[in-house]
Motif scaffolding. Structure first.
Motif, PDB file in Angstrom:
ATOM      1  N   MET A  45       0.827  -1.210   0.000  1.00 24.26           N
ATOM      2  CA  MET A  45       0.000   0.000   0.000  1.00 24.26           C
ATOM      3  C   MET A  45       0.858   1.256   0.000  1.00 24.26           C
ATOM      4  O   MET A  45       0.595   2.199  -0.764  1.00 24.26           O
ATOM      5  CB  MET A  45      -0.950  -0.019   1.199  1.00 24.26           C
ATOM      6  N   TYR A  46       1.881   1.300   0.860  1.00 16.89           N
ATOM      7  CA  TYR A  46       2.767   2.468   0.895  1.00 16.89           C
ATOM      8  C   TYR A  46       3.466   2.668  -0.446  1.00 16.89           C
ATOM      9  O   TYR A  46       3.453   3.770  -1.006  1.00 16.89           O
ATOM     10  CB  TYR A  46       3.830   2.321   1.992  1.00 16.89           C
ATOM     11  N   CYS A  47       4.082   1.626  -0.948  1.00 11.86           N
ATOM     12  CA  CYS A  47       4.854   1.751  -2.184  1.00 11.86           C
ATOM     13  C   CYS A  47       3.954   2.085  -3.376  1.00 11.86           C
ATOM     14  O   CYS A  47       4.310   2.911  -4.216  1.00 11.86           O
ATOM     15  CB  CYS A  47       5.633   0.471  -2.439  1.00 11.86           C
ATOM     16  N   SER A  48       2.807   1.456  -3.438  1.00 10.90           N
ATOM     17  CA  SER A  48       1.879   1.717  -4.536  1.00 10.90           C
ATOM     18  C   SER A  48       1.362   3.153  -4.498  1.00 10.90           C
ATOM     19  O   SER A  48       1.276   3.826  -5.532  1.00 10.90           O
ATOM     20  CB  SER A  48       0.720   0.731  -4.458  1.00 10.90           C
ATOM     21  N   LEU A  49       1.030   3.622  -3.319  1.00 11.39           N
ATOM     22  CA  LEU A  49       0.513   4.985  -3.183  1.00 11.39           C
ATOM     23  C   LEU A  49       1.549   6.022  -3.596  1.00 11.39           C
ATOM     24  O   LEU A  49       1.245   6.943  -4.361  1.00 11.39           O
ATOM     25  CB  LEU A  49       0.064   5.235  -1.747  1.00 11.39           C
ATOM     26  N   PHE A  50       2.778   5.875  -3.112  1.00 10.05           N
ATOM     27  CA  PHE A  50       3.803   6.863  -3.455  1.00 10.05           C
ATOM     28  C   PHE A  50       4.170   6.790  -4.935  1.00 10.05           C
ATOM     29  O   PHE A  50       4.446   7.821  -5.556  1.00 10.05           O
ATOM     30  CB  PHE A  50       5.036   6.688  -2.576  1.00 10.05           C
ATOM     31  N   GLN A  51       4.142   5.601  -5.525  1.00 11.87           N
ATOM     32  CA  GLN A  51       4.406   5.509  -6.957  1.00 11.87           C
ATOM     33  C   GLN A  51       3.285   6.163  -7.754  1.00 11.87           C
ATOM     34  O   GLN A  51       3.530   6.839  -8.742  1.00 11.87           O
ATOM     35  CB  GLN A  51       4.583   4.053  -7.386  1.00 11.87           C
ATOM     36  N   ARG A  52       2.047   5.979  -7.314  1.00 10.69           N
ATOM     37  CA  ARG A  52       0.919   6.594  -8.015  1.00 10.69           C
ATOM     38  C   ARG A  52       1.026   8.119  -7.983  1.00 10.69           C
ATOM     39  O   ARG A  52       0.798   8.785  -8.994  1.00 10.69           O
ATOM     40  CB  ARG A  52      -0.397   6.159  -7.383  1.00 10.69           C
ATOM     41  N   VAL A  53       1.385   8.674  -6.832  1.00 11.11           N
ATOM     42  CA  VAL A  53       1.536  10.134  -6.735  1.00 11.11           C
ATOM     43  C   VAL A  53       2.646  10.604  -7.672  1.00 11.11           C
ATOM     44  O   VAL A  53       2.486  11.605  -8.386  1.00 11.11           O
ATOM     45  CB  VAL A  53       1.811  10.562  -5.277  1.00 11.11           C
ATOM     46  N   ASN A  54       3.777   9.896  -7.693  1.00 10.42           N
ATOM     47  CA  ASN A  54       4.883  10.283  -8.568  1.00 10.42           C
ATOM     48  C   ASN A  54       4.489  10.190 -10.041  1.00 10.42           C
ATOM     49  O   ASN A  54       4.834  11.070 -10.835  1.00 10.42           O
ATOM     50  CB  ASN A  54       6.105   9.408  -8.297  1.00 10.42           C
ATOM     51  N   ASP A  55       3.775   9.129 -10.416  1.00 10.37           N
ATOM     52  CA  ASP A  55       3.358   8.980 -11.814  1.00 10.37           C
ATOM     53  C   ASP A  55       2.374  10.073 -12.228  1.00 10.37           C
ATOM     54  O   ASP A  55       2.471  10.624 -13.324  1.00 10.37           O
ATOM     55  CB  ASP A  55       2.725   7.610 -12.043  1.00 10.37           C
ATOM     56  N   ARG A  56       1.442  10.383 -11.357  1.00  9.25           N
ATOM     57  CA  ARG A  56       0.463  11.427 -11.685  1.00  9.25           C
ATOM     58  C   ARG A  56       1.118  12.802 -11.735  1.00  9.25           C
ATOM     59  O   ARG A  56       0.749  13.637 -12.563  1.00  9.25           O
ATOM     60  CB  ARG A  56      -0.668  11.419 -10.664  1.00  9.25           C
ATOM     61  N   ARG A  57       2.098  13.033 -10.857  1.00 14.26           N
ATOM     62  CA  ARG A  57       2.812  14.316 -10.887  1.00 14.26           C
ATOM     63  C   ARG A  57       3.592  14.450 -12.188  1.00 14.26           C
ATOM     64  O   ARG A  57       3.628  15.515 -12.805  1.00 14.26           O
ATOM     65  CB  ARG A  57       3.746  14.432  -9.679  1.00 14.26           C
ATOM     66  N   ASP A  58       4.207  13.356 -12.635  1.00 12.43           N
ATOM     67  CA  ASP A  58       4.923  13.382 -13.908  1.00 12.43           C
ATOM     68  C   ASP A  58       3.965  13.493 -15.092  1.00 12.43           C
ATOM     69  O   ASP A  58       4.339  13.986 -16.148  1.00 12.43           O
ATOM     70  CB  ASP A  58       5.787  12.122 -14.058  1.00 12.43           C
ATOM     71  N   GLY A  59       2.730  13.050 -14.909  1.00 12.55           N
ATOM     72  CA  GLY A  59       1.726  13.149 -15.966  1.00 12.55           C
ATOM     73  C   GLY A  59       1.295  14.574 -16.255  1.00 12.55           C
ATOM     74  O   GLY A  59       0.712  14.847 -17.307  1.00 12.55           O
ATOM     75  N   VAL A  60       1.575  15.487 -15.338  1.00 10.36           N
ATOM     76  CA  VAL A  60       1.228  16.895 -15.573  1.00 10.36           C
ATOM     77  C   VAL A  60       2.019  17.427 -16.761  1.00 10.36           C
ATOM     78  O   VAL A  60       1.475  18.147 -17.604  1.00 10.36           O
ATOM     79  CB  VAL A  60       1.474  17.736 -14.293  1.00 10.36           C
ATOM     80  N   ASN A  61       3.300  17.077 -16.871  1.00  7.75           N
ATOM     81  CA  ASN A  61       4.089  17.517 -18.024  1.00  7.75           C
ATOM     82  C   ASN A  61       3.553  16.923 -19.319  1.00  7.75           C
ATOM     83  O   ASN A  61       3.549  17.582 -20.354  1.00  7.75           O
ATOM     84  CB  ASN A  61       5.559  17.132 -17.855  1.00  7.75           C
ATOM     85  N   PHE A  62       3.092  15.692 -19.267  1.00  6.15           N
ATOM     86  CA  PHE A  62       2.502  15.097 -20.462  1.00  6.15           C
ATOM     87  C   PHE A  62       1.217  15.824 -20.834  1.00  6.15           C
ATOM     88  O   PHE A  62       0.934  16.035 -22.018  1.00  6.15           O
ATOM     89  CB  PHE A  62       2.237  13.605 -20.235  1.00  6.15           C
TER      90      PHE A  62
END
Length: 194
Positions: free
Chosen positions: A112-129
């Motif tokens: 849960m911890y690892c998945s949540l932090f990865q999701r936040v990082n992926d969505r934050r990087d998706g802003v540039n896309f």
């Protein structure tokens, strides 16, 4: 999760920015409205980034301690399961079941911890896309420069929940913890058997 979805909304807000010289369609923005909308979205992005930084400052010590405790549990529990299995001869012994459930809970919490932090990082990087997917070729040079500047600003703010300077908390870290747990547990079990 909320911050993750806020980043997703930001990316979609950037994607739908459109510009046309002839403003026949009301859904397409003029120069002034486009700039105003763009600045509004960028200011929302900065507010969300500040919230994420504040949240990481609060969660970092708690999350790291929890993740270390779960990793230690995932290392020790398989060894204890095998020891009690050998001692009692059954996996359905109450002592052995305690260790099995503890191992399962530690694995689920780590996921849960690892998945949540990865999701936040992926969505934050998706802003540039999302910025890249907007109708930037049809915009004026001032807007193109602002979009490029915003993309550079988002790329430079790599705010991750890190363990070290290079190791972020994400799903590859969980797989590393599981592999390390297996290696250490097998060494402990083999040394105890021998």
């Amino acid at each position: 999760m909320v911050i993750s979805y806020q980043y997703k909304l930001l990316a979609s807000a950037f994607e739908v920015l459109e510009y046309r010289m002839d403003n026949k369609d009301d859904s397409i923005l003029s120069d002034e409205k486009l700039l105003e909308t763009f600045i509004s979205i960028v200011s929302d992005s900065q507010i969300i980034h500040k919230k994420l930084k504040m949240l990481y400052d609060i969660i970092r010590p708690i999350g790291l301690i929890q993740l270390m405790a779960d990793a230690l549990g995932m290392i020790c529990m398989p060894y204890l399961i095998v020891v009690y299995f050998v001692k009692y001869g059954s996996l359905f012994n109450p002592e052995t079941l305690k260790f099995v459930f503890t191992l399962g809970i530690a694995g689920v919490q780590s996921y849960m911890y690892c998945s949540l932090f990865q999701r936040v990082n992926d969505r934050r990087d998706g802003v540039n896309f999302g910025l890249y997917c907007c109708d930037w070729p049809g915009m004026n040079i001032h807007m193109k420069k602002m979009i490029l500047f915003t993309m550079q600003m988002n790329s430079s703010n790599k705010l991750n929940m890190n363990i070290t300077t290079h190791k972020a908390i994400n799903l590859p870290l969980l797989s590393t913890i599981i592999r390390l747990s297996y290696r250490i547990s097998s060494v402990l079990i083999n040394s105890n058997i021998n």
